[in-house]
Enzyme design. Sequence first.
Site, PDB file in Angstrom:
ATOM      1  N   ARG A  87      30.796  46.185  -9.437  1.00 18.25           N
ATOM      2  CA  ARG A  87      31.638  45.349 -10.283  1.00 18.25           C
ATOM      3  C   ARG A  87      33.097  45.586  -9.948  1.00 18.25           C
ATOM      4  O   ARG A  87      33.553  46.731  -9.917  1.00 18.25           O
ATOM      5  CB  ARG A  87      31.380  45.670 -11.768  1.00 18.25           C
ATOM      6  CG  ARG A  87      32.149  44.772 -12.722  1.00 18.25           C
ATOM      7  CD  ARG A  87      31.808  45.066 -14.163  1.00 18.25           C
ATOM      8  NE  ARG A  87      32.338  46.352 -14.612  1.00 18.25           N
ATOM      9  CZ  ARG A  87      32.379  46.733 -15.887  1.00 18.25           C
ATOM     10  NH1 ARG A  87      31.897  45.930 -16.814  1.00 18.25           N
ATOM     11  NH2 ARG A  87      32.866  47.906 -16.220  1.00 18.25           N
ATOM     12  N   THR A 134      38.476  42.055 -12.004  1.00 16.20           N
ATOM     13  CA  THR A 134      37.940  40.749 -12.380  1.00 16.20           C
ATOM     14  C   THR A 134      36.633  40.870 -13.172  1.00 16.20           C
ATOM     15  O   THR A 134      36.215  39.918 -13.823  1.00 16.20           O
ATOM     16  CB  THR A 134      37.654  39.908 -11.125  1.00 16.20           C
ATOM     17  OG1 THR A 134      36.588  40.526 -10.369  1.00 16.20           O
ATOM     18  CG2 THR A 134      38.894  39.814 -10.245  1.00 16.20           C
ATOM     19  N   ASP A 145      30.577  55.908 -17.800  1.00 10.68           N
ATOM     20  CA  ASP A 145      30.084  55.368 -16.546  1.00 10.68           C
ATOM     21  C   ASP A 145      28.769  56.078 -16.197  1.00 10.68           C
ATOM     22  O   ASP A 145      28.767  57.260 -15.852  1.00 10.68           O
ATOM     23  CB  ASP A 145      31.116  55.561 -15.434  1.00 10.68           C
ATOM     24  CG  ASP A 145      30.712  54.872 -14.142  1.00 10.68           C
ATOM     25  OD1 ASP A 145      29.649  55.194 -13.594  1.00 10.68           O
ATOM     26  OD2 ASP A 145      31.465  54.007 -13.661  1.00 10.68           O
ATOM     27  N   ASP A 190      28.618  57.747 -12.636  1.00 11.75           N
ATOM     28  CA  ASP A 190      29.416  58.963 -12.546  1.00 11.75           C
ATOM     29  C   ASP A 190      28.731  60.121 -13.246  1.00 11.75           C
ATOM     30  O   ASP A 190      28.702  61.251 -12.746  1.00 11.75           O
ATOM     31  CB  ASP A 190      30.801  58.747 -13.159  1.00 11.75           C
ATOM     32  CG  ASP A 190      31.713  57.920 -12.248  1.00 11.75           C
ATOM     33  OD1 ASP A 190      31.344  57.725 -11.077  1.00 11.75           O
ATOM     34  OD2 ASP A 190      32.778  57.510 -12.718  1.00 11.75           O
TER      35      ASP A 190
END
Length: 210
Positions: A103, A107, A201, A204
Amino acid sequence: MRVHVADHPLITHKLTVLRDQDTPSPVFRSLVSELMTLLAYEGTRNVRVEPVDIVTPVAPTTGVRIAEPRPLIVPILRAGLGMLEGMTTLLPSAEVGFLGMARDEETLEPTTYAERLPDDLTDRQCFVLDPMLATGGSLIAAIDYLLARGAEDVTAVCILAAPEGLRAVEEAMADRDVTVVVGAVDDHLNEHGFIVPGLGDAGDRLYGTV
């Protein structure tokens, strides 16, 4: 399209530990795998089977086995890899393909950077694994990718979802044979496209790159 929220106290308990920012990566990985097995139970409720005759130590009988063509499990790289073991534990006869999607953090649009899938998915049941259904862009792109290759029906299994992402997928897949199974639906997306309260995340935290 169908949405199923797996409301179960064990799932909620494991999710709570998963969300905790102090949970270390090894524990996080283990919990993701455990959660995936629980969610896979819900996600495979309509997996195709065919009758098979067997003989038990007592008598002949008829049971079922996973039908051909075998289901295809597709983790979305990289975070979806953490869910793969839990899924294959429950569905060991399935084939595994891979779809790499990222991603753009500005944007929020998905891009595909890798794929390892059969060219023809005609009549195949596919199970897409992605921990976080946030904006929905990556999941929509992944499902479209599979349906375009002839997949018969697609089930997406996610640990967490945001209402915005679920709405986006529902709008995009309104008339398609798609099921979304999630462990919980959280409150909202923040301005950075992260699920709130979420768990951060997932990639992560899975691989210790926080």
